[in-house]
Design a protein around this motif. Structure first.
Motif, PDB file in Angstrom:
ATOM      1  N   UNK A   1       0.845  -1.181   0.000  1.00  0.00           N
ATOM      2  CA  UNK A   1       0.000   0.000   0.000  1.00  0.00           C
ATOM      3  C   UNK A   1       0.887   1.240   0.000  1.00  0.00           C
TER       4      UNK A   1
ATOM      5  N   UNK B   1      -3.737   0.545  -2.755  1.00  0.00           N
ATOM      6  CA  UNK B   1      -2.727  -0.328  -3.368  1.00  0.00           C
ATOM      7  C   UNK B   1      -1.922   0.505  -4.381  1.00  0.00           C
ATOM      8  N   UNK B   2      -0.587   0.387  -4.356  1.00  0.00           N
ATOM      9  CA  UNK B   2       0.226   1.286  -5.186  1.00  0.00           C
ATOM     10  C   UNK B   2       0.014   1.062  -6.688  1.00  0.00           C
ATOM     11  N   UNK B   3      -0.438  -0.127  -7.061  1.00  0.00           N
ATOM     12  CA  UNK B   3      -0.700  -0.389  -8.481  1.00  0.00           C
ATOM     13  C   UNK B   3      -1.869   0.422  -9.023  1.00  0.00           C
ATOM     14  N   UNK B   4      -2.659   1.011  -8.111  1.00  0.00           N
ATOM     15  CA  UNK B   4      -3.840   1.767  -8.544  1.00  0.00           C
ATOM     16  C   UNK B   4      -3.559   3.250  -8.695  1.00  0.00           C
TER      17      UNK B   4
END
Lengths: 308, 272
Positions: free
Chosen positions: B113, B156-159
């Motif tokens: 996160x 979430x960092x991918x978002x």
């Protein structure tokens, strides 16, 4: 599920579970570092290393096996580098060529070697001898508190338990290093973390797990457990800690379900012969990965692609 | 080699050789050469970056800007050269500097996160197994608030969008509470709002007496953002206060024919 289960199934199942966990833990970081192939390579080169170590020492004790595997890994690294440079091909292909060749060479040496005194043959190398690791001294659940019976446990069980504990302890102790160096190596280096030692340590721990598990459960399970439970776990969550927990869960489920299906599945289908536990455990882990890929809540990644 | 001629003739490239200037500098580099293969990527760099100021490292693509920063931090091996931070060898000064890598250098699909990433900046305080306490959490929250990401801690960092990713990296650097901030292309591919937010944070750092050095690619904003500039094209070309070292002449020497005259006019650099 009484005396017979404890005597014949409990210890193989436990050893399978411990081996699966010991491989799945480092497998998480190998996959996140895009080094899943390294786990595969380790599992393969362990075979020639162990065979040569046996040829030299004449025993299958843990230390010579580990040194043999380490030596084979070193040979593999040198060969990969040489092929990459002389042949001018990409590292992944060089790795694939080297570890399959070394594994095949190990099979040939094994066939030509007299290993009749020990549990070391081609079939064992692939599938281990999980079913034979039974606990003869046990006569029921009560044996779990009977010192005499406990002393007669198959030696693979305490060895695998110790390795599993070691892998888990190292993962916990170096958790923060592993996390930072895996996510952002440049930042980790700027902090002064020993990123190369962390990467090397991870590979060494994976190799220790592979050597210990190889002896008991064979290379098929080792290869499967490095990759399938962590890959499935990543599809279930987007938190590293939760991913590790899921991967352990999947590893345990694969080992237990695979062992039970191999032993009793054919009976349920009206056939008499049991199947290879190692083969079934690996197959179950692959099936779990397939299910996670189809239904896992985090199989679709959102947001910007790095560099976009 | 026009840049060498310029460097020799022009007073802007002050060869910062004396120990005095190195002691006052936030970052001081002497004789730095880095090579990938046979061709040097960074050749014979002497540089002093002033403390409590914002400095830009500017040059064309492939000029060795990021390589220079990585060599300073020991991420790529130096063929030669020494690096000091506030007058002391960099090895003992790591806790006083924060590094913001290029956003594209990491895999944002990593399971973490936003808060997890910012907490990585607290690692030097936490050590291997130190517990993350309330104070640490509060500091992470405060750093996220400073980059306008207070509500994103559990995302979430991918978002994240590219700009949001860059802000998270900056928040992680803020969490380090360093004296010297080294940033690699912090404005590359970010939206206008993010660029404003980042420059505000950097200016606040300068106001608080911190030193900021950024690899920068946008010539149009060098004058408005930075105090000090270091121009490089493998070899150092010019360095000094923006007002005197960032001129049409030094830019021509740095970029050669690659910079159109009209572009220079747009930068309104001709009349100085």
């Amino acid at each position: 599920m009484g005396a017979e289960f404890v005597q014949l199934s409990l210890t193989p199942m436990l050893i399978g579970v411990l081996a699966a966990i010991a491989c799945a833990l480092p497998g998480n970081f190998l996959i996140l570092r895009r080094q899943a192939l390294i786990g595969d390579a380790i599992a393969h080169v362990v075979l020639p290393g162990i065979v040569v170590a046996f040829l030299i020492t004449g025993t299958v004790a843990a230390l010579p096996m580990l040194l043999g595997a380490a030596g084979a890994a070193l040979v593999a690294v040198v060969l990969i580098e040489a092929i990459r440079r002389l042949g001018r091909i990409e590292p992944g292909a060089a790795m694939g060529v080297v570890f399959t060749t070394l594994f095949a060479g190990g099979v040939l040496i094994l066939e030509r070697t007299d290993t009749s005194t020990v549990h070391l043959d081609v079939e064992h190398a692939l599938m281990g001898n999980l079913e034979s690791l039974v606990w003869f001294a046990a006569d029921g659940w009560g044996s779990l508190i009977d010192p005499a019976a406990l002393a007669a446990l198959p030696e693979e069980l305490p060895r695998m338990a110790a390795v599993c504990l070691l892998v888990a302890a190292l993962t916990a102790l170096f958790w923060r290093w592993l996390k930072i160096a895996t996510f952002d190596e440049g930042f980790a280096e700027a902090l002064g973390l020993p990123v190369r030692a962390i990467g090397l340590g991870l590979v060494i721990v994976a190799a220790i797990a592979a050597v210990a598990a190889f002896d008991a459960v064979g290379s098929i399970i080792v290869i499967a457990m490095f990759i399938c439970p962590p890959a499935a776990a990543r599809l279930m969550t987007s938190r590293l800690g939760a991913q590790i927990a899921w991967s352990v869960g999947f590893a345990v489920l694969s080992a237990v379900l695979g062992y039970v299906l191999a032993g009793y599945g054919p009976l349920w289908l009206g056939q008499s012969n049991a199947l290879s536990a190692a083969g079934m455990i690996a197959t179950v882990s692959g099936a779990l990965l397939g299910l996670a890929a189809l239904f896992g809540p985090h199989r679709r990644r959102e947001g910007a692609v790095a560099g976009a | 080699m026009p840049e060498i001629a310029l460097a020799a003739r022009d007073g802007h490239r002050v060869p910062p050789a004396d120990a005095d200037s190195a002691a006052r500098a936030a970052l001081s580099i002497r004789g730095l050469t880095v090579s990938y293969g046979e061709k040097p990527a960074v050749f014979s760099v002497d540089a002093d970056f002033p403390a409590a100021a914002m400095s830009a490292i500017v040059g064309p693509n492939g000029a060795g800007k990021s390589t220079m920063l990585k060599a300073v931090l020991g991420m790529v091996p130096r063929l030669s050269g020494t690096v000091s931070v506030f007058g002391a060898p960099i090895e003992g000064m790591r806790r006083r500097l924060a590094y913001v890598p290029q956003r594209a250098s990491v895999d944002w699909d990593f399971p973490a996160t936003v808060r997890d990433v910012v907490l990585m900046g607290l690692y030097p305080q936490l050590g291997l197994i130190g517990r993350i306490g309330g104070a640490h959490s509060a500091r992470a929250e405060a750093c996220l608030a400073r980059v306008g990401m207070a509500d994103f801690g559990h995302r979430q960092i991918g978002q994240l969008s590219g700009g949001q990713q860059q802000r998270v990296f900056l928040a992680r650097a803020l969490a380090q509470e360093a004296e010297l901030y080294l940033l690699d292309e912090p404005f590359a591919g970010v939206d206008a709002a993010t660029e404003r937010a980042i420059i505000e944070v950097l200016k606040d750092l300068r106001a608080a007496g911190k030193s900021v050095i950024a690899v920068h690619h946008d010539l149009a904003t060098v004058r408005s953002y930075f105090d000090h500039v270091f121009l490089i094209n493998v070899r150092p070309v010019a360095q000094g206060p923006v007002a005197t070292a960032f001129t049409s002449e030094t830019l021509h020497a740095t970029y050669g024919g690659r910079l159109a005259a009209t572009h220079l006019d747009e930068l309104a650099l001709a009349a100085i």
